[in-house]
Motif scaffolding. Structure first.
Motif, short mmCIF file in Angstrom:
data_model
loop_
_atom_site.label_atom_id
_atom_site.label_comp_id
_atom_site.label_asym_id
_atom_site.label_seq_id
_atom_site.Cartn_x
_atom_site.Cartn_y
_atom_site.Cartn_z
N MET A 204 0.85 -1.20 0.00
CA MET A 204 0.00 0.00 0.00
C MET A 204 0.89 1.26 0.00
O MET A 204 1.83 1.32 0.79
N PRO A 205 0.63 2.23 -0.86
CA PRO A 205 1.46 3.46 -0.85
C PRO A 205 1.42 4.11 0.54
O PRO A 205 0.35 4.23 1.13
N ARG B 142 -7.97 14.78 -0.56
CA ARG B 142 -9.13 14.75 -1.47
C ARG B 142 -10.43 15.02 -0.70
O ARG B 142 -11.32 15.70 -1.20
N ALA B 143 -10.50 14.48 0.52
CA ALA B 143 -11.70 14.69 1.33
C ALA B 143 -11.86 16.18 1.65
O ALA B 143 -12.97 16.71 1.65
N ARG C 280 -3.31 11.24 0.97
CA ARG C 280 -3.99 11.63 -0.27
C ARG C 280 -5.51 11.56 -0.12
O ARG C 280 -6.24 12.38 -0.68
N ILE C 281 -5.97 10.57 0.65
CA ILE C 281 -7.42 10.48 0.88
C ILE C 281 -7.90 11.72 1.65
O ILE C 281 -8.91 12.32 1.32
N MET C 282 -7.11 12.10 2.66
CA MET C 282 -7.50 13.26 3.47
C MET C 282 -7.49 14.54 2.63
O MET C 282 -8.37 15.39 2.77
N LEU D 105 -1.01 7.02 1.07
CA LEU D 105 -2.41 6.87 0.63
C LEU D 105 -3.37 7.62 1.56
O LEU D 105 -4.27 8.33 1.11
N GLY D 106 -3.16 7.44 2.87
CA GLY D 106 -4.03 8.10 3.85
C GLY D 106 -4.00 9.62 3.67
O GLY D 106 -5.03 10.29 3.71
#
Lengths: 182, 157
Positions: free
Chosen positions: B58-59, B69-70, B65-67, B62-63
């Motif tokens: 898993m990159p 985008r959120a 990037r999710i945040m 990733l977390g």
């Protein structure tokens, strides 16, 4: 909400707080669930790049759906529904890339020979999974890697227990033929 | 039980997901049918290869990037129906609602007057007084109270 307490709160409460604009609560959900979400997407799609897009989209959709969430459903089932739908939609749109994350090894010294065999086995399993239609493939992923029972799978795959039984049976029979087990 | 029926249920039998009676029926059939036992063994043998399937790491970000985008798509973006939410909150305050009602009442009165209705300036002033008196006497007074007060005293409106 104090930072320390968030790590002790159940997912359901964190989701509601996230929907009300609590970024830290959402951050805690991401921390807790990104890893298995990554696993589901990777195993289904077979591509890290696609999996990353799907996992991101799944968390955003989770956030958007937080207002509709009712505590009668388990958080994890709720999130499984979201990520499975995204994966299945993606499979409809795009033919899965074939084993692009399993590079060939050029050398074959003893240690590497073993790695090569493992790599080839993994690629074989990957190809067998990719050859399955999307719904039986998702059934296999949910059963083998997520350990879901038939009732929960029925919710996630939006079918009946009988439907789950058929999907899994179909998936397993096809895998057995591809992987050459008896 | 026929072999064909057994085949369709082998997968669920393997998972222990059949009702108890059907599990017993399956066991009885399997005891006496080598072909179905072999088929079952073929399904059981899938465990090892499926377990060998590895996935890319898993990159690490990733977390993050999710945040990011959120924040972009949810936290920092006005929600759908945002106007309704804001309007509900704003109107939820009784004082605001009363002030709005008074404004509408006065606006309506002025509009009526400008179209030639013979309402005297004195009548208008009386109405204004009544409405404001009603609001100031009962901060948090309701729209209905303000409107009724306006009409009851200035019934000529």
């Amino acid at each position: 909400m104090p930072d320390r307490s968030r790590s002790q709160l159940p997912d359901e409460v964190l989701l509601e707080a996230s929907g009300n604009g609590d970024r830290q609560a959402f951050g805690e959900l991401v921390r807790r669930h990104q890893s298995w979400a990554w696993g589901v997407a990777c195993r289904f799609l077979g591509s890290g790049n696609d999996a990353e897009d799907i996992v991101q989209a799944a968390f955003i959709r989770l956030l958007g759906a937080s207002g509709r969430y009712r505590r009668t459903a388990r958080f994890k089932t709720f999130f499984h529904v979201i990520i499975s739908r995204l994966c299945l939609d993606h499979a409809k749109r795009k033919k899965t890339e074939q084993a692009d994350d399993y590079p060939e090894l050029a050398d074959s010294s003893p240690g590497q020979e073993e790695a090569l065999i493992m790599n080839q086995n993994a690629a074989r399993v990957r190809r067998a999974l990719d050859a399955l239609p999307p719904r039986p493939r998702m059934a296999v992923v949910l059963r083998y890697y997520e350990g879901l029972g038939y009732d929960e799978m029925a919710v996630v795959l939006e079918t009946s227990r009988k439907g789950v039984e058929r999907l899994l049976s179909r998936g397993r029979e096809a895998l057995r033929d591809k992987l050459g087990s008896r | 039980m026929h072999c064909r029926n057994c085949h369709t249920r082998l997968s669920a039998y393997l998972d222990g997901e059949l009702p108890e009676r059907e599990m017993r029926d399956m066991e009885r059939h399997l005891d006496g049918c080598a072909s179905c036992r072999e088929r079952l063994a073929g399904l059981e043998a899938l465990d090892a290869p499926l377990a060998s399937l590895s996935i890319p790491e898993m990159p690490g970000d990733l977390g993050y990037r999710i945040m990011a985008r959120a924040s972009r798509e949810y936290f920092d973006t006005p929600k759908k129906g945002g106007f309704r939410v804001i309007a509900r909150r704003w109107l939820g305050s009784t004082a605001t609602a009363s002030a709005l009602a008074a404004g509408l009442l006065l606006g309506g009165l002025l509009g009526w007057n400008s179209h030639g209705n013979p309402v005297s300036e004195r009548t208008m002033m009386q109405t204004e007084k009544t409405v404001f008196a009603s609001l100031s006497a009962a901060p948090g007074g309701s729209i209905e109270a303000a409107v009724l007060a306006g009409f009851s005293d200035g019934g000529r409106l």
